[in-house]
Design an enzyme around this catalytic site. Structure first.
Site, PDB file in Angstrom:
ATOM      1  N   HIS A  18      -9.133 -37.102 -29.268  1.00  0.00           N
ATOM      2  CA  HIS A  18      -8.097 -37.225 -28.220  1.00  0.00           C
ATOM      3  C   HIS A  18      -6.887 -37.271 -29.103  1.00  0.00           C
ATOM      4  O   HIS A  18      -6.817 -36.864 -30.367  1.00  0.00           O
ATOM      5  CB  HIS A  18      -8.388 -38.833 -27.763  1.00  0.00           C
ATOM      6  CG  HIS A  18      -8.337 -39.954 -28.568  1.00  0.00           C
ATOM      7  ND1 HIS A  18      -7.341 -40.211 -29.385  1.00  0.00           N
ATOM      8  CD2 HIS A  18      -9.437 -40.830 -28.726  1.00  0.00           C
ATOM      9  CE1 HIS A  18      -7.685 -41.097 -30.246  1.00  0.00           C
ATOM     10  NE2 HIS A  18      -8.925 -41.747 -29.718  1.00  0.00           N
ATOM     11  N   HIS A  21      -6.769 -38.389 -33.009  1.00  0.00           N
ATOM     12  CA  HIS A  21      -7.315 -37.760 -33.663  1.00  0.00           C
ATOM     13  C   HIS A  21      -6.337 -36.441 -33.942  1.00  0.00           C
ATOM     14  O   HIS A  21      -6.114 -36.162 -35.276  1.00  0.00           O
ATOM     15  CB  HIS A  21      -8.943 -37.329 -33.246  1.00  0.00           C
ATOM     16  CG  HIS A  21      -9.473 -38.397 -33.025  1.00  0.00           C
ATOM     17  ND1 HIS A  21     -10.146 -38.460 -31.706  1.00  0.00           N
ATOM     18  CD2 HIS A  21     -10.065 -39.325 -33.623  1.00  0.00           C
ATOM     19  CE1 HIS A  21     -10.831 -39.608 -31.677  1.00  0.00           C
ATOM     20  NE2 HIS A  21     -11.079 -40.118 -32.908  1.00  0.00           N
ATOM     21  N   CYS A 126     -17.192 -57.111 -36.156  1.00  0.00           N
ATOM     22  CA  CYS A 126     -16.723 -56.228 -34.951  1.00  0.00           C
ATOM     23  C   CYS A 126     -17.469 -55.022 -35.320  1.00  0.00           C
ATOM     24  O   CYS A 126     -17.308 -54.319 -36.270  1.00  0.00           O
ATOM     25  CB  CYS A 126     -15.264 -56.147 -35.045  1.00  0.00           C
ATOM     26  SG  CYS A 126     -14.679 -54.685 -34.054  1.00  0.00           S
ATOM     27  N   CYS A 129     -15.163 -51.886 -35.760  1.00  0.00           N
ATOM     28  CA  CYS A 129     -14.320 -51.846 -37.079  1.00  0.00           C
ATOM     29  C   CYS A 129     -15.492 -51.635 -38.232  1.00  0.00           C
ATOM     30  O   CYS A 129     -15.101 -51.284 -39.223  1.00  0.00           O
ATOM     31  CB  CYS A 129     -13.656 -53.145 -37.057  1.00  0.00           C
ATOM     32  SG  CYS A 129     -12.298 -53.136 -36.210  1.00  0.00           S
ATOM     33  N   CYS A 144     -11.534 -59.044 -31.727  1.00  0.00           N
ATOM     34  CA  CYS A 144     -11.127 -58.498 -32.762  1.00  0.00           C
ATOM     35  C   CYS A 144      -9.493 -57.943 -32.482  1.00  0.00           C
ATOM     36  O   CYS A 144      -9.278 -57.517 -31.311  1.00  0.00           O
ATOM     37  CB  CYS A 144     -11.985 -56.859 -32.587  1.00  0.00           C
ATOM     38  SG  CYS A 144     -11.319 -55.811 -33.864  1.00  0.00           S
ATOM     39  N   HIS A 147      -9.633 -53.882 -31.818  1.00  0.00           N
ATOM     40  CA  HIS A 147     -10.465 -53.225 -30.605  1.00  0.00           C
ATOM     41  C   HIS A 147     -10.321 -54.109 -29.452  1.00  0.00           C
ATOM     42  O   HIS A 147     -10.809 -53.830 -28.297  1.00  0.00           O
ATOM     43  CB  HIS A 147     -11.603 -52.849 -31.085  1.00  0.00           C
ATOM     44  CG  HIS A 147     -11.698 -51.716 -32.158  1.00  0.00           C
ATOM     45  ND1 HIS A 147     -11.816 -51.920 -33.541  1.00  0.00           N
ATOM     46  CD2 HIS A 147     -11.518 -50.364 -31.800  1.00  0.00           C
ATOM     47  CE1 HIS A 147     -11.845 -50.622 -34.077  1.00  0.00           C
ATOM     48  NE2 HIS A 147     -11.645 -49.846 -33.341  1.00  0.00           N
ATOM     49  N   LYS A 302      -2.361 -48.845 -27.299  1.00  0.00           N
ATOM     50  CA  LYS A 302      -2.874 -47.765 -28.198  1.00  0.00           C
ATOM     51  C   LYS A 302      -3.874 -47.055 -27.435  1.00  0.00           C
ATOM     52  O   LYS A 302      -4.613 -47.574 -26.540  1.00  0.00           O
ATOM     53  CB  LYS A 302      -3.588 -48.448 -29.507  1.00  0.00           C
ATOM     54  CG  LYS A 302      -4.357 -47.333 -30.491  1.00  0.00           C
ATOM     55  CD  LYS A 302      -5.216 -48.147 -31.305  1.00  0.00           C
ATOM     56  CE  LYS A 302      -5.991 -46.956 -32.292  1.00  0.00           C
ATOM     57  NZ  LYS A 302      -7.081 -47.482 -32.799  1.00  0.00           N
ATOM     58  N   LYS A 305     -10.609 -45.060 -26.485  1.00  0.00           N
ATOM     59  CA  LYS A 305     -11.597 -45.145 -25.768  1.00  0.00           C
ATOM     60  C   LYS A 305     -11.982 -46.453 -24.826  1.00  0.00           C
ATOM     61  O   LYS A 305     -12.020 -46.883 -23.645  1.00  0.00           O
ATOM     62  CB  LYS A 305     -13.009 -44.766 -26.359  1.00  0.00           C
ATOM     63  CG  LYS A 305     -14.077 -44.613 -25.304  1.00  0.00           C
ATOM     64  CD  LYS A 305     -15.498 -44.133 -25.993  1.00  0.00           C
ATOM     65  CE  LYS A 305     -16.647 -44.267 -25.290  1.00  0.00           C
ATOM     66  NZ  LYS A 305     -17.826 -43.790 -25.819  1.00  0.00           N
TER      67      LYS A 305
END
Length: 625
Positions: A18, A21, A126, A129, A144, A147, A302, A305
């Site tokens: 996405h 990346h 997590c 992570c 977390c 996330h 952020k 997913k």
């Protein structure tokens, strides 16, 4: 030239690529291309992280074996990099044999240093992570902080790395190498974390099937971060039978090599604490710089997913081309800070700087030159005009910004030069000289100057927009440019054939945009507004504002202070000495603590301000009617 080694993080294969990346990888591709254009030896690495419980679970959910999922997602990464024009020198997968050899050699060296032991590990874990957290590091409800998912309590016997032993060596490294972590805010964050005390780190997992078996420890697999981080050296040949491997010697073992890791802020700790400590323990050189960027945000969160707000770039690439997307990614994010993504922001940037800016300027110059000089570049060059100094300033600003990874400033310098060329053409009006034989020499000089300035500007865009830049350079008779060697004035050949070319950046009309109707006013109402020409004497940024500039202007018989929302389009130093048009009888107002005694007039091009200037210099204070 120092050898230059640049790496992306290796990406998890539990989801397709996405914008996050893509941004990191485009940044590294641009850095690699930029350094090659300076003549440096370059090696650019990216790849995928394919081990760990997260991958096991993602594969099981789809009824696949982990390697099947990995192969599928790796194909998507390959396809995306091809679409984006990304050209890495190597792509490393942690499931490759060469990587396993590197991991085993790293562990052998760390063990030989006495830095591994077996112990009991209790803590909040997590899965996303692949990391244990202390209770105070977690958010409410044991979630977390990265996330926003609930951590699991785990208790197991693991192999530990003596991270605490490297607390002082890491602080000494940071003190002696302030460039080791950039930007400075991240350097301070890392330093503060280490000063708070380091705990030993679990580097294995019990019962994990999908991972590299931990040497000499049955039932344990290598923990994902010791596994994953080693990719940066295993890809160069570390751990193989031939330690004299050319890549390893040239791009890591050589003291002259510059090693740059580009990472997102969510993996800061792993790259600036764990990785240097592993390298210290193994007796290996440390990276030169870990450059840390912010997150792309959508809906104030952020892009991820887990948030369900993934931004895929495929549609934008298909509609507008990879180079336009690459330009937007680097232009709209201040490296190191977060940036918000929206389709509207993309279209505004595309229209203002690519379609209306570069595209229109090139089209105007090429069309006039082809018409006037039989399809060739103008026959007479010029080495005495206002664009020479402006081009030199833009090139210097560009290289200074690129060296600091300030891509937005680098591209602003280029865009500013293109705007200057446009203004130069407006002032000289070469289209009026086309039919006058006695003006042929003047016409040649004007058009050659414009083409030469554009050539210099576009040469700066080669790392960012490699395909389009090559097309533009060919269109203006400067094809074949492969380095920054000819960025000084005077390299454009006269009388070179100019091929026909279509529109470079067709302008985008926003769907559903309604035409605005302007309310009618009387002539008396118009004359109530006092418009005056003023010269900018001083210009500076306003602290804590990324949009406002403080301008000191002269109206001839008085000085004024104005606040203008143009900081994202104009650098302060570029405005000093310019004449502008202001509203002189506007009631003063305070903005960010500064009293603004008037307003600078600007055209609005897709929401972007373009300052208005008189065609010829006039006395300060001259009325505008």
């Amino acid at each position: 030239m120092r050898p230059f080694y640049v790496t992306t993080p290796i990406y998890y294969v539990n989801a397709r690529p996405h914008i996050g990346h893509s941004y990191t990888t485009v940044v590294c591709d641009v850095l690699a291309r930029y350094r090659r254009l300076t003549g440096a030896p370059v090696h650019f690495l990216t790849g995928t992280d394919e081990h760990g419980q997260k991958i096991e679970r993602a594969a099981a959910e789809r009824g696949l074996q982990p390697i099947e999922l990995a192969d599928e997602v790796v194909a998507e990464f390959d396809a995306m990099w091809a679409k984006l024009g990304v050209a890495p020198d190597d792509f490393i997968r942690t499931t490759e044999h060469r990587h396993r050899l590197g991991v085993e050699e790293m562990i052998r060296r760390i063990d030989a240093a006495g830095d591994l032991y077996v112990g009991r590990h209790d803590g909040w874990y997590c899965t996303s992570c692949e990391l244990f957290y202390t209770e105070k590091e977690l958010e409410d409800d044991k979630r977390c902080p990265i996330h926003d998912e609930e951590a699991e309590w785990r208790s197991e016997d693991n192999v530990f790395f003596r991270l605490s032993k490297y607390e002082q060596p890491l602080l000494s490294w940071l003190r002696d190498h302030p460039e080791a972590v950039r930007p400075e805010s991240r350097y301070n964050e890392v330093k503060s974390f280490i000063e708070g005390g380091l705990r030993d780190l679990s580097v294995s997992r019990a019962g994990l099937q999908w991972g590299i078996p931990f040497p000499e420890h049955d039932g344990q697999a290598v923990y994902v971060w010791l596994d994953a981080l080693t990719n940066y050296v295993s890809a160069l040949g570390f751990g193989r039978a031939a330690p004299e491997d050319v890549l390893w010697q040239r791009f890591w073992a050589d003291d002259e090599a510059e090693v740059v890791h580009v990472v997102g802020k969510d993996i800061l700790r792993f790259h600036t604490i764990y990785w240097p400590a592993f390298l210290m323990s193994a007796g290996l050189p440390l990276p030169s710089t870990v450059w840390v960027h912010g997150w792309w945000l959508k809906d104030e969160h952020k892009v991820s997913k887990s948030k369900g707000n993934i931004v895929q770039l495929d549609g934008l690439i298909e509609q507008f081309g990879a180079d336009a997307v690459r330009y937007f990614l680097l232009r709209d994010m201040v490296f190191g800070q977060d940036a918000a993504f929206s389709d509207e922001a993309f279209i505004d940037r595309y229209n203002s700087e690519l379609a209306n800016g570069l595209g229109n300027t090139v089209s105007r110059l090429v069309t006039l030159s082809r018409r006037a000089f039989d399809g060739r570049t103008p026959p007479i060059a010029c080495d005495d005009n206002q664009l020479i100094a402006r081009a030199a300033e833009a090139v210097d600003a560009y290289h200074a910004a690129m060296g600091r990874l300030q891509f937005d400033r680098a591209l602003r310098a280029v865009s500013g030069l293109v705007s200057e060329v446009n203004q130069y053409l407006v002032e000289r009006e070469p289209w009026k000289l086309l039919k006058a034989e006695e003006s042929r020499e003047s016409l040649s000089r004007v058009l050659w100057n414009g083409l030469e300035a554009v050539r210099i500007a576009v040469s700066c865009l080669l790392p960012v927009m490699p395909r389009v830049s090559a097309t533009v350079l060919a269109a203006i008779g400067a094809g074949g440019t492969t380095s920054f060697e000819h960025q000084r004035w005077g390299a454009l050949e006269v009388g070179t054939e100019l091929p026909e070319t279509g529109p470079l950046f067709p302008r985008i009309d926003k769907e559903g945009e309604e035409e605005e109707t302007d309310p009618m006013i009387s002539i008396d109402q118009f004359f109530e507004t006092r418009l005056r020409v003023a010269t900018v004497k001083t210009a500076e940024s306003i602290p804590k504002s990324d949009k406002l500039l403080k301008l000191g202007v002269s109206l001839g018989d008085e000085e004024r202070t104005l606040v203008a929302g143009i900081a994202q389009q104009y650098a302060p130093e570029d405005l000093v000495g310019k004449q502008v048009v202001i509203v002189a009888n506007l009631q003063p107002v305070k903005l960010m603590g500064v009293e603004s005694q008037g307003m600078v007039l600007a055209a609005s091009v897709e929401g972007e301000p373009v300052l208005l200037h008189p065609g010829d210099a006039v006395p300060d204070g001259t009325p505008v009617r």
